[in-house]
Design an enzyme around this catalytic site. Structure first.
Site, mmCIF file in Angstrom:
data_model
loop_
_atom_site.group_PDB
_atom_site.id
_atom_site.type_symbol
_atom_site.label_atom_id
_atom_site.label_comp_id
_atom_site.label_asym_id
_atom_site.label_seq_id
_atom_site.Cartn_x
_atom_site.Cartn_y
_atom_site.Cartn_z
ATOM 1 N N ASP A 181 12.423 39.970 -25.263
ATOM 2 C CA ASP A 181 12.600 38.604 -25.754
ATOM 3 C C ASP A 181 11.331 38.075 -26.395
ATOM 4 O O ASP A 181 11.380 37.366 -27.408
ATOM 5 C CB ASP A 181 13.027 37.679 -24.608
ATOM 6 C CG ASP A 181 14.520 37.754 -24.328
ATOM 7 O OD1 ASP A 181 15.290 37.996 -25.278
ATOM 8 O OD2 ASP A 181 14.917 37.585 -23.170
ATOM 9 N N HIS B 24 21.272 39.115 -16.924
ATOM 10 C CA HIS B 24 21.945 39.948 -17.919
ATOM 11 C C HIS B 24 22.808 41.044 -17.301
ATOM 12 O O HIS B 24 23.498 41.766 -18.019
ATOM 13 C CB HIS B 24 20.919 40.573 -18.863
ATOM 14 C CG HIS B 24 20.252 39.575 -19.749
ATOM 15 N ND1 HIS B 24 20.936 38.762 -20.607
ATOM 16 C CD2 HIS B 24 18.938 39.241 -19.901
ATOM 17 C CE1 HIS B 24 20.091 37.970 -21.256
ATOM 18 N NE2 HIS B 24 18.873 38.239 -20.841
#
Length: 257
Positions: free
Chosen positions: A178, A48
């Site tokens: 997540d 990311h």
């Protein structure tokens, strides 16, 4: 290479908290400075963050030069990244999206030399930095490097005991954002929500049952303390951009009269 200056495996086996910083910006100069902050290591986020492998090579060298282990969160659970990062001198690779035992086995195969895996030979940078001969490096590489499987989906959680039992796997690493999104069917992020913490306790139990290190992304003091209480010992403590934001906010507050 990190292994020439410190023994990450032995350090983690001690059981004490290992708190590391997290980097998203591709800069070897900044990595050298972050590695000198009062944390135990530095993780480069290739998933990311904006860090590509050519960036990571110089950043790993700068982190190791500062006497800290370089950790890498890979782009995905792929066969190429672990060997590349270890060749460059990383001590640990954390692989996202490991949802099954079969996927964990592929990860170990990519990260370890035979007989444990099938990592391709060619870690010249790591060998030279460590001052080891090729034979010495080959003998010690599987011990000097560690690989963690991320647990961040409902599928991974359902399979966590089987994943944890994968021979050659060194640790489990929870992505609580997540995982909480998955557990809530996309309703939100609750890093310390009831269901998230129950799931994380299951991960710790699976790790301990198989002699693995239990890790997670913390991000701030409150969350880190909560995760330490669950039994996690390998924790991402702070992201470099957030450290800068906090420092700037603190300075601005102090300047107000």
């Amino acid at each position: 290479m990190a292994a020439a200056h410190f023994d990450l495996r032995s350090r983690l086996a001690s059981g004490g908290p290992f708190l590391f910083s997290w980097m998203t910006a591709p800069s070897a100069a900044l990595a050298g400075q972050v590695a000198r902050l009062p944390f135990d290591g530095v993780c480069l986020d290739m998933q990311h963050g904006m860090i590509g492998f050519p960036d990571a090579v110089g950043m790993i060298a700068a982190i190791n030069a500062a006497g800290r282990p370089a950790l890498v969160r890979s782009l995905w659970n792929d066969a190429a990244t672990p060997g590349q990062c270890f060749d460059a001198g990383a001590s640990c690779v954390i692989a996202p999206m490991v949802n099954t035992r079969a996927q964990a086995e592929l990860l170990v195969r990519a990260a370890k030399y035979p007989p444990m895996g099938s990592r391709s030979w060619g870690g010249y940078t790591a060998q030279q930095a460590a001052g080891l001969s090729p034979a010495e490096y080959l003998r010690g590489a599987n011990r000097m490097t560690m690989v963690f499987a991320m647990i961040e989906t409902v599928e991974a959680l359902e399979n966590v005991e089987a994943i944890a039992a994968t021979p050659g796997l060194d640790g489990l690493f929870v992505g609580p954002s997540d995982l909480s999104i998955a557990l809530s069917s996309g309703a939100g992020i609750e890093k310390t929500g009831k269901h998230t913490l129950a799931a994380m306790a299951r991960v710790v139990a699976a790790a301990k049952a198989n002699g693995l290190v239990a890790g997670a992304f913390g991000g701030n003091a409150e969350v880190i303390k909560t995760y330490l209480g669950l039994g996690f010992t390998f924790l991402a403590a702070a992201v470099e951009v957030e450290l800068m934001q906090r420092g700037a906010a603190e300075l601005n507050k102090a300047l107000q009269v």
